[in-house]
Design a protein around this motif. Structure first.
Motif, PDB file in Angstrom:
ATOM      1  N   MET A   1       1.223  -0.805  -0.116  1.00 39.38           N
ATOM      2  CA  MET A   1      -0.125  -0.164  -0.514  1.00 39.38           C
ATOM      3  C   MET A   1       0.853   1.290   0.194  1.00 39.38           C
ATOM      4  SD  MET A   1      -3.008   0.742   2.593  1.00 39.38           S
ATOM      5  CE  MET A   1      -2.235   1.487   3.819  1.00 39.38           C
ATOM      6  N   ALA A   2       0.266   2.472  -0.943  1.00 38.76           N
ATOM      7  CA  ALA A   2       1.676   3.687  -1.124  1.00 38.76           C
ATOM      8  C   ALA A   2       1.231   3.949  -0.027  1.00 38.76           C
ATOM      9  CB  ALA A   2       0.748   4.191  -2.012  1.00 38.76           C
ATOM     10  N   ALA A   3       2.408   5.196   0.687  1.00 46.31           N
ATOM     11  CA  ALA A   3       2.168   6.007   1.778  1.00 46.31           C
ATOM     12  C   ALA A   3       1.894   6.947   1.616  1.00 46.31           C
ATOM     13  CB  ALA A   3       3.685   5.459   2.092  1.00 46.31           C
ATOM     14  N   LYS A   4       1.140   7.385   2.200  1.00 44.20           N
ATOM     15  CA  LYS A   4       0.298   8.118   2.633  1.00 44.20           C
ATOM     16  C   LYS A   4       1.137  10.016   2.579  1.00 44.20           C
ATOM     17  CE  LYS A   4      -3.764   7.094   3.999  1.00 44.20           C
ATOM     18  NZ  LYS A   4      -5.126   7.249   4.705  1.00 44.20           N
ATOM     19  N   ALA A   5       0.913  11.206   2.591  1.00 49.69           N
ATOM     20  CA  ALA A   5       2.479  12.818   2.285  1.00 49.69           C
ATOM     21  C   ALA A   5       2.195  12.466   3.869  1.00 49.69           C
ATOM     22  CB  ALA A   5       1.156  13.249   1.996  1.00 49.69           C
ATOM     23  N   GLY A   6       3.978  12.650   4.091  1.00 43.96           N
ATOM     24  CA  GLY A   6       4.027  13.303   5.210  1.00 43.96           C
ATOM     25  C   GLY A   6       5.009  11.456   6.281  1.00 43.96           C
ATOM     26  N   ASP A   7       4.296  10.867   6.020  1.00 40.59           N
ATOM     27  CA  ASP A   7       4.513   9.424   6.425  1.00 40.59           C
ATOM     28  C   ASP A   7       5.376   8.524   7.451  1.00 40.59           C
ATOM     29  OD1 ASP A   7       2.911   8.318   7.937  1.00 40.59           O
ATOM     30  OD2 ASP A   7       2.775   6.338   6.052  1.00 40.59           O
ATOM     31  N   ASN A   8       6.466   8.983   6.094  1.00 42.22           N
ATOM     32  CA  ASN A   8       8.084   9.211   6.526  1.00 42.22           C
ATOM     33  C   ASN A   8       8.536   8.766   8.840  1.00 42.22           C
ATOM     34  OD1 ASN A   8       8.985   8.859   3.727  1.00 42.22           O
ATOM     35  ND2 ASN A   8       9.731  10.995   3.650  1.00 42.22           N
ATOM     36  N   PRO A   9       9.267   8.044   8.385  1.00 38.28           N
ATOM     37  CA  PRO A   9       9.354   7.789  10.300  1.00 38.28           C
ATOM     38  C   PRO A   9      10.256   9.048  10.931  1.00 38.28           C
ATOM     39  CG  PRO A   9       9.965   5.942   9.065  1.00 38.28           C
ATOM     40  CD  PRO A   9       9.444   7.019   7.892  1.00 38.28           C
ATOM     41  N   ASP A  10      10.612   9.204  11.534  1.00 40.66           N
ATOM     42  CA  ASP A  10      11.691  10.111  12.555  1.00 40.66           C
ATOM     43  C   ASP A  10      12.765   9.300  12.571  1.00 40.66           C
ATOM     44  OD1 ASP A  10      10.734  12.351  12.499  1.00 40.66           O
ATOM     45  OD2 ASP A  10       9.998  11.712  14.909  1.00 40.66           O
ATOM     46  N   SER A  11      13.888   9.301  12.087  1.00 45.24           N
ATOM     47  CA  SER A  11      15.395   8.457  12.180  1.00 45.24           C
ATOM     48  C   SER A  11      15.159   8.368  14.022  1.00 45.24           C
ATOM     49  CB  SER A  11      16.644   9.467  12.296  1.00 45.24           C
ATOM     50  OG  SER A  11      16.838  10.910  13.100  1.00 45.24           O
ATOM     51  N   LEU A  12      15.933   7.236  14.594  1.00 45.38           N
ATOM     52  CA  LEU A  12      16.469   6.442  15.771  1.00 45.38           C
ATOM     53  C   LEU A  12      17.181   7.951  15.919  1.00 45.38           C
ATOM     54  CD1 LEU A  12      16.385   5.057  17.637  1.00 45.38           C
ATOM     55  CD2 LEU A  12      18.570   3.424  16.709  1.00 45.38           C
ATOM     56  N   MET A  13      17.894   8.506  15.801  1.00 47.81           N
ATOM     57  CA  MET A  13      18.634   9.247  16.693  1.00 47.81           C
ATOM     58  C   MET A  13      17.724  10.930  16.412  1.00 47.81           C
ATOM     59  SD  MET A  13      21.825  11.115  16.920  1.00 47.81           S
ATOM     60  CE  MET A  13      22.053  12.543  17.121  1.00 47.81           C
ATOM     61  N   THR A  14      16.735  10.799  15.546  1.00 43.64           N
ATOM     62  CA  THR A  14      15.918  12.171  16.097  1.00 43.64           C
ATOM     63  C   THR A  14      15.061  11.706  17.769  1.00 43.64           C
ATOM     64  OG1 THR A  14      15.428  12.793  14.069  1.00 43.64           O
ATOM     65  CG2 THR A  14      13.690  13.584  15.069  1.00 43.64           C
ATOM     66  N   SER A 435      -0.820  11.656   6.369  1.00 45.60           N
ATOM     67  CA  SER A 435      -0.741  10.446   7.225  1.00 45.60           C
ATOM     68  C   SER A 435      -0.954  11.673   7.982  1.00 45.60           C
ATOM     69  CB  SER A 435       0.860  10.376   7.170  1.00 45.60           C
ATOM     70  OG  SER A 435       1.124  10.857   7.311  1.00 45.60           O
ATOM     71  N   VAL A 436      -0.795   9.741   9.794  1.00 50.59           N
ATOM     72  CA  VAL A 436      -1.478  10.625  11.063  1.00 50.59           C
ATOM     73  C   VAL A 436      -0.003  10.788  11.083  1.00 50.59           C
ATOM     74  CG1 VAL A 436      -1.748   9.333  13.126  1.00 50.59           C
ATOM     75  CG2 VAL A 436      -2.819   8.054  10.615  1.00 50.59           C
ATOM     76  N   ARG A 437       0.592  11.189  11.163  1.00 53.23           N
ATOM     77  CA  ARG A 437       1.890  12.416  11.680  1.00 53.23           C
ATOM     78  C   ARG A 437       1.490  13.545  11.084  1.00 53.23           C
ATOM     79  NH1 ARG A 437       8.321  11.220  10.470  1.00 53.23           N
ATOM     80  NH2 ARG A 437       8.766  13.533  11.074  1.00 53.23           N
ATOM     81  N   LEU A 438       1.390  13.799   9.726  1.00 53.09           N
ATOM     82  CA  LEU A 438       1.390  15.010   9.637  1.00 53.09           C
ATOM     83  C   LEU A 438       0.538  15.687   9.932  1.00 53.09           C
ATOM     84  CD1 LEU A 438       2.363  17.021   7.371  1.00 53.09           C
ATOM     85  CD2 LEU A 438       0.386  15.807   5.657  1.00 53.09           C
ATOM     86  N   LEU A 464     -12.570  26.302  13.734  1.00 51.16           N
ATOM     87  CA  LEU A 464     -12.797  25.084  12.660  1.00 51.16           C
ATOM     88  C   LEU A 464     -11.555  24.421  11.798  1.00 51.16           C
ATOM     89  CD1 LEU A 464     -14.538  28.350  10.531  1.00 51.16           C
ATOM     90  CD2 LEU A 464     -15.184  26.848  11.780  1.00 51.16           C
ATOM     91  N   THR A 465     -11.091  24.420  12.153  1.00 49.75           N
ATOM     92  CA  THR A 465      -9.472  23.741  11.648  1.00 49.75           C
ATOM     93  C   THR A 465      -9.543  22.323  12.280  1.00 49.75           C
ATOM     94  OG1 THR A 465      -8.086  25.795  11.151  1.00 49.75           O
ATOM     95  CG2 THR A 465      -7.480  22.974  10.860  1.00 49.75           C
ATOM     96  N   LEU A 466      -9.157  22.172  13.893  1.00 50.75           N
ATOM     97  CA  LEU A 466      -9.869  21.409  14.401  1.00 50.75           C
ATOM     98  C   LEU A 466     -11.579  20.717  13.805  1.00 50.75           C
ATOM     99  CD1 LEU A 466      -9.341  22.466  17.938  1.00 50.75           C
ATOM    100  CD2 LEU A 466      -7.294  21.205  16.496  1.00 50.75           C
ATOM    101  N   CYS A 467     -12.044  20.934  13.396  1.00 52.10           N
ATOM    102  CA  CYS A 467     -13.523  20.509  13.116  1.00 52.10           C
ATOM    103  C   CYS A 467     -13.547  19.067  11.970  1.00 52.10           C
ATOM    104  CB  CYS A 467     -14.287  21.492  13.379  1.00 52.10           C
ATOM    105  SG  CYS A 467     -15.204  22.193  14.345  1.00 52.10           S
ATOM    106  N   ASN A 468     -12.094  20.068  11.481  1.00 50.01           N
ATOM    107  CA  ASN A 468     -11.567  18.933   9.603  1.00 50.01           C
ATOM    108  C   ASN A 468     -10.965  17.376  10.243  1.00 50.01           C
ATOM    109  OD1 ASN A 468     -12.614  20.738   8.390  1.00 50.01           O
ATOM    110  ND2 ASN A 468     -10.556  21.716   7.770  1.00 50.01           N
ATOM    111  N   PHE A 469     -11.322  17.255  11.703  1.00 51.40           N
ATOM    112  CA  PHE A 469     -10.483  15.635  12.414  1.00 51.40           C
ATOM    113  C   PHE A 469     -11.277  15.589  12.525  1.00 51.40           C
ATOM    114  CE2 PHE A 469      -7.074  18.954  11.837  1.00 51.40           C
ATOM    115  CZ  PHE A 469      -5.617  18.457  11.413  1.00 51.40           C
ATOM    116  N   SER A 470     -11.478  14.329  13.382  1.00 54.15           N
ATOM    117  CA  SER A 470     -12.119  12.802  13.750  1.00 54.15           C
ATOM    118  C   SER A 470     -12.095  13.273  14.414  1.00 54.15           C
ATOM    119  CB  SER A 470     -11.389  11.290  13.067  1.00 54.15           C
ATOM    120  OG  SER A 470     -12.066  11.179  11.611  1.00 54.15           O
ATOM    121  N   ILE A 471     -12.651  12.836  15.578  1.00 48.41           N
ATOM    122  CA  ILE A 471     -13.069  13.909  16.806  1.00 48.41           C
ATOM    123  C   ILE A 471     -14.244  12.594  17.556  1.00 48.41           C
ATOM    124  CG2 ILE A 471     -13.635  14.906  18.467  1.00 48.41           C
ATOM    125  CD1 ILE A 471     -13.644  17.307  16.513  1.00 48.41           C
ATOM    126  N   PRO A 472     -13.179  11.551  18.702  1.00 49.87           N
ATOM    127  CA  PRO A 472     -11.818  11.719  19.207  1.00 49.87           C
ATOM    128  C   PRO A 472     -11.257  11.966  19.131  1.00 49.87           C
ATOM    129  CG  PRO A 472     -13.027  11.108  20.949  1.00 49.87           C
ATOM    130  CD  PRO A 472     -14.179  10.802  19.598  1.00 49.87           C
TER     131      PRO A 472
END
Length: 752
Positions: A1-14, A435-438, A464-472
């Motif tokens: 399955m293709a990765a969604k936008a902004g789905d790259n994980p943080d490095s171990l260093m980060t 992505s979830v992370r983004l 209004l921006t928060l209303c665009n998200f699945s709550i809770p």
């Protein structure tokens, strides 16, 4: 399955760096005397790790409200034998003279100080400690660093108390003893925003080897002195600097920025002759910014000529005459707020302007860090693109707006336009690509804005921006923080009703489908005490008191029932009030609920909820029924009649996460009508929504409790019959779990 936008994980260093910073006393440090943070004696860290620690620390201080800064943090890097720093980036007012003083023994190669207005001339003394190693220095926006706090020139008392350290320098006490003598390795220098009282020419004179110089927003008497570096300078930035026609003639110059904030503020007028001279003289030029300039004469080819052929970056086809003499396309060309950005053939790989989405995004990317006034205008143009047209570079757009909001947390104009752009960039049209992370990053910068600015526009945009998200679900990782900010909006002093309505809607959604632990936490924050926006509030109060005794008690203590009766009398036709009812055992309230048993409003919901409240009261037994009127038996008779009138196949506007409040009414004989209501409720739910509620009933041990109903002699025959049907329905579901009931298409709404 293709990765969604902004789905790259943080490095171990980060991840490891952030963890250590959030747990300093458990990883690298111990608590010393006077609560001072001390580095453990067995810790030795190379520059790669130390640089990352310091730079990440600054980022967390400015972007994470849950991160607590440490006053003695920079003391951890005071000894280069155990910790080595080489490249440090510090910003905003959280950086003090004592912080730089703490790292004075380090051999810094790069030191970037941006908008550090708490620094005084004491830090200039500290800078001299780095003169033998420093290659790159940025003092952009450090408006007080050339001013003394008092005392002798460059005097810094190491024992200065905290209050004095936090006191800004006086703009009257200019430091005159500092210069860059001895900074022989310095190659890159940014003095953007240098005070006009400072003589830039004298200050810079000792620097013989500069290759990059930024004098943005510096008042210069002239630019002739810049010729001393004409044989070395590769990059020169003169943004918002008053220019003459005699510009720097350096054959080595690769980047030249002579842009302005706006065309209206410029005395210097760009002509075709000047632009041609720049191209002809600066033969190594790969980057040029002339944004904000008025073109006095026509620099472009006729429209009918440039309209021929596809857009090209080849200099020979350039729609701008002077650029036809380029040997190759420029890597970057700044044309923001000029008419030139609208032509077809521009000989550059990257262009800033306002003609299209790509130019606008390039402008945001280029100008965010040091030119928020331009970034603000570009983000506003992105807002129009996302609102009216379609944003084709969604990931890049979101990342740039997020970066701008993080970088300029204290800039109101950026916060207003950025939060407005996020509203359109996170709506349903773009949601599936994120992505979830983004989306979490978006939530965090939105909450940062809400915390910093109580201004109506920012608060409305953020809500209004928060209303665009699945709550809770999508807000649960910041659950407490979100609720605290929403409750602040609901304070009586706030008069904007439209924002309060949005805030109550969000609060209602946040408490509707979470566990009791979360509900109790919100109750303790004070939500039960809010009654500002009636229709939404009653729905929210139902959700937050449901299954939560502590919140119910708080509701009663705050005279919530009196308010309920007042509203009921004032708005007798409000179904929202009738459907969302709290509970209390007094004659007045029992009469109200008893009368609501006959209500036909909203299907069976009002009658069902009233009967549910009364069922729990009846379950408390006759001993607590101390009132003369109405009679307990009379109310129970009305409850029987109401239950008999309901259609057991009714679809419901309700959502149970647990049957615990219903199941407690089953194995008892003190109130048969309560038992009957509970059994009817279960039969209705498992019949209409078997895939949702059969597993829940089985999981919570409902079958064994229903068997006890069949065993009890006090159970009515109708109740036993219904209990058997519930058990049969669940058994059939276990045998054939495939959902075939048309009720599966029902949208399970939030309670209330």
């Amino acid at each position: 399955m293709a990765a969604k936008a902004g789905d790259n994980p943080d490095s171990l260093m980060t991840l490891a760096t952030a963890f250590c910073l959030r747990n300093l006393r458990k990883t690298m440090c111990y608590q010393g005397s006077r609560n001072k943070l001390c580095l453990r004696s067995d810790i030795f860290l190379p520059s790669e790790i130390c640089d990352k620690l310091v730079n990440t620390y600054m980022e967390l201080v400015h972007t994470d409200s849950n991160f607590k800064s440490e006053e003695s943090f920079f003391q951890l890097f005071s000894d280069p034998r155990s910790t080595r720093l080489t490249r440090v980036q510090l910003r905003e007012n959280s950086v003090h003279d004592r912080d730089l003083e703490a790292i004075r023994k380090q051999d810094l190669i790069e030191l970037h100080l941006t908008y550090c207005n708490s620094l005084s001339s004491c830090s200039l003394k500290t800078l001299t400690c780095f003169r033998e190693t420093l290659v790159s220095l940025c003092l952009f926006g450090c408006s007080h660093i050339f001013y003394r706090k008092g005392g002798a020139p460059l005097a810094c008392n190491e024992d200065t108390d905290e209050e004095e350290d936090r006191t800004p320098a006086s703009r009257q006490a200019l430091e005159t003893d500092f210069n860059f003598q001895g900074f022989n390795r310095l190659r890159l220098l940014n003095l953007g925003g240098l005070s006009e009282e400072v003589d830039a020419e004298t200050l810079l004179k000792p620097l013989k080897s500069l290759t990059s110089l930024d004098l943005s927003n510096v008042q210069l008497p002239g630019t002739a002195f810049l010729t001393q570096w004409k044989d070395r300078l590769a990059s020169l930035v003169l943004y918002n600097v008053d220019l003459s026609e005699e510009l720097v003639n350096s054959v080595f110059l690769r980047h030249l920025d002579i842009s302005r904030e706006s065309r209206r503020s410029s005395k210097f007028k760009m002509t075709r002759k000047i632009l041609t001279a720049i191209v002809q003289r600066l033969v190594n030029l790969v980057s040029l910014d002339i944004s904000g300039h008025i073109m006095l004469d026509n620099c472009t080819v006729p429209h009918f000529e440039e309209a021929m052929g596809r857009p090209s970056i080849e200099p020979c086809k350039s729609s701008i005459y002077p650029f036809q003499e380029l040997k190759r396309p420029l890597q970057f060309l700044g044309l923001y707020d000029t008419t030139l950005c609208n032509v077809t053939h521009i000989p550059a790989y990257k262009v800033t302007g306002s003609k299209n989405e790509d130019q606008v995004l390039n402008a945001i990317e280029t100008y965010t860090e040091f030119r928020p006034e331009l970034a603000h205008r570009a983000i506003n143009q992105l807002f129009d693109i996302a609102r009216i047209q379609h944003c084709s570079q969604l990931l890049r757009a979101l990342q740039l707006v997020i970066a701008a909001l993080k970088c300029h947390k204290y800039d109101k104009s950026i916060q207003v336009t950025g939060s407005a752009a996020l509203f359109y960039l996170t709506n349903t049209e773009y949601r599936s690509d994120q992505s979830v992370r983004l989306r979490r990053e978006v939530i965090q910068v939105v909450l940062n804005g809400m915390e910093e600015y109580q201004e109506v526009t920012v608060q409305r945009n953020c809500c209004l921006t928060l209303c665009n998200f699945s709550i809770p679900e999508e807000l649960e990782f910041q659950y407490s923080r979100v609720n605290q900010l929403l409750l602040k909006i609901l304070e009586p002093a706030r008069q904007d009703e439209s924002i309060q309505r949005i805030a109550v809607h969000l609060c209602n959604a946040l408490v509707c489908q979470v566990d009791n632990h979360h509900k109790e936490a919100v109750g303790k924050m004070g939500f039960v005490k809010c009654d500002q926006v009636m229709e939404f509030s009653w729905s929210a109060l139902w959700n937050i008191t449901d299954e939560t005794p502590d919140n119910c008690q708080m509701f009663l203590n705050c005279r919530g029932m009196n308010l309920f009766l007042d509203c009921l009398q004032e708005f007798p036709d409000k179904q929202e009030l009738h459907r969302n009812m709290p509970q209390l055992l007094t004659p007045q309230f029992i009469t109200v609920f008893s009368n609501l048993l006959d209500s036909k409003a909203d299907g069976i919901e009002v009658s069902y909820n009233a009967c549910g409240v009364l069922s729990h009261i009846m379950f408390d037994g006759p001993d607590v029924w101390s009132m003369e009127e109405p009679k307990r038996d009379a109310v129970m008779d009305k409850m029987w009649d109401a239950i008999q009138s309901w259609d057991v196949s009714s679809r419901r506007n309700i959502n149970y996460r647990s049957f615990e409040p219903i199941l407690r009414l089953l194995p008892q004989g003190i109130a048969p009508v309560s038992q009957h209501w509970a059994t009817w409720a279960l039969f209705n739910l498992v019949s209409v929504y078997p895939s949702k509620y059969c597993p829940l009933l089985i999981k919570e041990g409902g079958i064994s409790l229903l068997e006890k109903v069949l065993e009890l002699e006090s159970s009515h025959p109708e109740t036993k019959d219904m209990a058997s049907k519930v058990m049969e329905q669940c058994e059939n579901f276990k045998d054939d779990p495939m959902e075939t009931n048309p009720g599966q298409d029902v949208n399970y709404g939030q309670r209330g």
